[in-house]
Design a protein around this motif. Structure first.
Motif, PDB file in Angstrom:
ATOM      1  N   LYS A 191     -13.742 -96.286  63.654  1.00  0.00           N
ATOM      2  CA  LYS A 191     -13.292 -97.150  62.564  1.00  0.00           C
ATOM      3  C   LYS A 191     -14.476 -97.881  61.925  1.00  0.00           C
ATOM      4  N   VAL A 192     -15.342 -98.457  62.778  1.00  0.00           N
ATOM      5  CA  VAL A 192     -16.493 -99.181  62.236  1.00  0.00           C
ATOM      6  C   VAL A 192     -17.394 -98.227  61.458  1.00  0.00           C
ATOM      7  N   TRP A 193     -17.668 -97.098  62.066  1.00  0.00           N
ATOM      8  CA  TRP A 193     -18.565 -96.127  61.439  1.00  0.00           C
ATOM      9  C   TRP A 193     -17.991 -95.648  60.098  1.00  0.00           C
ATOM     10  N   LYS A 198     -18.365 -95.811  54.357  1.00  0.00           N
ATOM     11  CA  LYS A 198     -17.488 -95.763  53.176  1.00  0.00           C
ATOM     12  C   LYS A 198     -16.661 -94.485  53.065  1.00  0.00           C
ATOM     13  N   ILE A 199     -16.135 -94.047  54.185  1.00  0.00           N
ATOM     14  CA  ILE A 199     -15.227 -92.897  54.130  1.00  0.00           C
ATOM     15  C   ILE A 199     -13.861 -93.294  54.703  1.00  0.00           C
ATOM     16  N   ASN A 200     -13.513 -94.587  54.546  1.00  0.00           N
ATOM     17  CA  ASN A 200     -12.229 -95.101  55.044  1.00  0.00           C
ATOM     18  C   ASN A 200     -11.502 -95.801  53.892  1.00  0.00           C
ATOM     19  N   ARG A 325     -26.366 -84.691  63.111  1.00  0.00           N
ATOM     20  CA  ARG A 325     -27.822 -84.508  63.026  1.00  0.00           C
ATOM     21  C   ARG A 325     -28.533 -85.635  63.770  1.00  0.00           C
ATOM     22  N   ILE A 326     -28.075 -86.865  63.518  1.00  0.00           N
ATOM     23  CA  ILE A 326     -28.709 -88.022  64.169  1.00  0.00           C
ATOM     24  C   ILE A 326     -28.580 -87.910  65.684  1.00  0.00           C
ATOM     25  N   GLU A 340     -28.700 -96.231  63.445  1.00  0.00           N
ATOM     26  CA  GLU A 340     -28.876 -95.315  62.327  1.00  0.00           C
ATOM     27  C   GLU A 340     -27.512 -94.762  61.866  1.00  0.00           C
ATOM     28  N   LEU A 341     -26.656 -94.466  62.839  1.00  0.00           N
ATOM     29  CA  LEU A 341     -25.323 -93.952  62.494  1.00  0.00           C
ATOM     30  C   LEU A 341     -24.594 -94.896  61.552  1.00  0.00           C
ATOM     31  N   CYS A 342     -24.684 -96.203  61.870  1.00  0.00           N
ATOM     32  CA  CYS A 342     -23.898 -97.192  61.107  1.00  0.00           C
ATOM     33  C   CYS A 342     -24.689 -97.843  59.988  1.00  0.00           C
ATOM     34  N   GLU A 343     -25.787 -97.275  59.624  1.00  0.00           N
ATOM     35  CA  GLU A 343     -26.647 -97.869  58.606  1.00  0.00           C
ATOM     36  C   GLU A 343     -25.861 -98.185  57.346  1.00  0.00           C
TER      37      GLU A 343
END
Ligand code: CTP
Ligand code: MG
Length: 343
Positions: A191-193, A198-200, A325-326, A340-343
């Motif tokens: 959910k956070v990610w 911005k895909i939620n 990828r990350i 980096e995932l949640c940048e």
């Protein structure tokens, strides 16, 4: 070298799991916040009962299923089904989803109730009130300004008689309870990610939180081998059950005989009539709605991902590829990967 790589991968995975857990713990709602929300629910229930004495006001969605995030993080965008078919209410927080059930036979129509409740709340409370009596599903939208207990304020939607949402909330809560650490960690992180990336935003062509939660459960039930979660919709009942117990508005809500994809695994789009082939280079409405298909656990003919557009799906897929990828690059420290995932 192969063994060394294997060992380094295992170390990374173990470290990442711990990091995820530590990260998510800080995002859980505080006791104070939950108490404030419960007070708000009680206050609203008391007011609604002055109009409909035999009514109850119940929470559903994240407040009730164990997947809610703390009210001090980022602004979330509203994504309840009640809004489908009407215009989004921009800038609102999706803090609390409330459903009013009326137990008496003679009751006002949802439209009248929404209008009257809107007037009453405007008169008696400090909420900002926006009644939508003529929406496809009439609701009252409320918001409250920030206060010490709720640093971001609160927003809630009151709908009426949405009993299926109460049932699917209960199903998600049961899944969360089976293996709280792993299921909640994974769902809350997703959910956070998805919000940060911005895909939620179902109104902008991507997926609702509800859709992502169903995907996580699908993954843990059907993709992981051995499964992390049992399939609750295929558990045999503990006692004999009657049709009244298993059906709601014609929809099967019994966990053992549903046809949902989290129950049934991967179903072909054709089987459901949810194709999305291209015709003349354009997409007609129904095809556009079936780019990504997630079957609702109880309303089997409802595609929870119908809001996902061509561009939205492209973006979502791109984000998953970026995340893969990350993670595959396995930075020295797992915390770096998370950041980096949640940048
Ligand atoms: N719901 C639904 N059908 C949808 C979307 C939502 O039935 N297409 C109902 C579900 O009961 C779901 C609830 O509305 O649990 C809230 O949905 P949503 O806001 O997407 O999920 P939350 O877990 O509340 O996430 P968030 O914290 O982002 O609001
Ligand atoms: Mg919500």
């Amino acid at each position: 070298p192969m063994q060394r790589r294997q060992a380094s991968k295992q170390r990374f995975v173990a470290e990442l799991s711990q990091c995820l857990f530590d990260f998510v713990i800080q995002l859980l709602p505080t006791q104070e916040e939950m108490a404030v929300k419960e007070d708000v629910r009680k206050l609203l229930e008391r007011l609604i009962r002055t109009i409909e004495p035999d009514s109850r006001l119940l929470s559903f969605g994240s407040t009730a299923n164990g997947f809610s995030l703390r009210n001090s993080g980022e602004r979330q965008c509203f994504c309840g089904r009640s809004e489908i078919g009407s215009k989004p209410f921009r800038g609102a927080l999706a803090d609390m989803d409330l459903c009013c059930l009326i137990d008496s036979e003679e009751r006002l129509s949802a439209t009248d109730l929404v209008t009257m409740l809107g007037d009453l709340l405007e008169r008696e409370t400090k909420f900002h009130v926006k009644p939508l009596p003529h929406a496809r599903i009439p609701i009252v939208k409320l918001s409250l300004d920030p206060s010490p207990g709720l640093p971001l304020g609160i927003a809630c939607d009151i709908g009426f008689e949405n009993r299926l949402a109460l049932e699917n909330t209960r199903l998600l809560m049961c899944y969360a309870m089976i293996d709280p650490t792993r299921v909640r960690t994974m769902v809350l992180f997703l959910k956070v990610w998805s919000k940060r990336r911005k895909i939620n935003s179902p109104y902008k062509g991507t997926l609702s939180s509800y859709g992502y939660v169903l995907l996580v459960i699908y993954f843990l039930v059907h993709v992981k081998n051995p499964p992390v979660l049992p399939n609750l919709q295929q558990m045999p009942p503990l006692r004999p059950i009657s049709k009244e117990d298993t059906h709601l508005n014609g929809h099967n809500i019994c966990y053992n005989t549903g046809v949902a994809s989290i129950r049934a695994g991967l179903i072909k789009k054709e089987v459901k009539g949810w194709q999305n082939e291209q015709s003349n280079g354009r997409y007609n409405d129904s095809r556009e709605r079936n780019r990504l298909c997630i079957e609702d656990p109880f309303e089997a003919d409802y595609n929870v991902a119908r809001c996902v557009t061509k561009d939205g799906l492209y973006t979502i897929r791109g984000e998953f590829m970026r995340a893969a990828r990350i993670l595959a690059s396995r930075p020295e420290r797992a915390i770096v990967a998370l950041a980096e995932l949640c940048e």
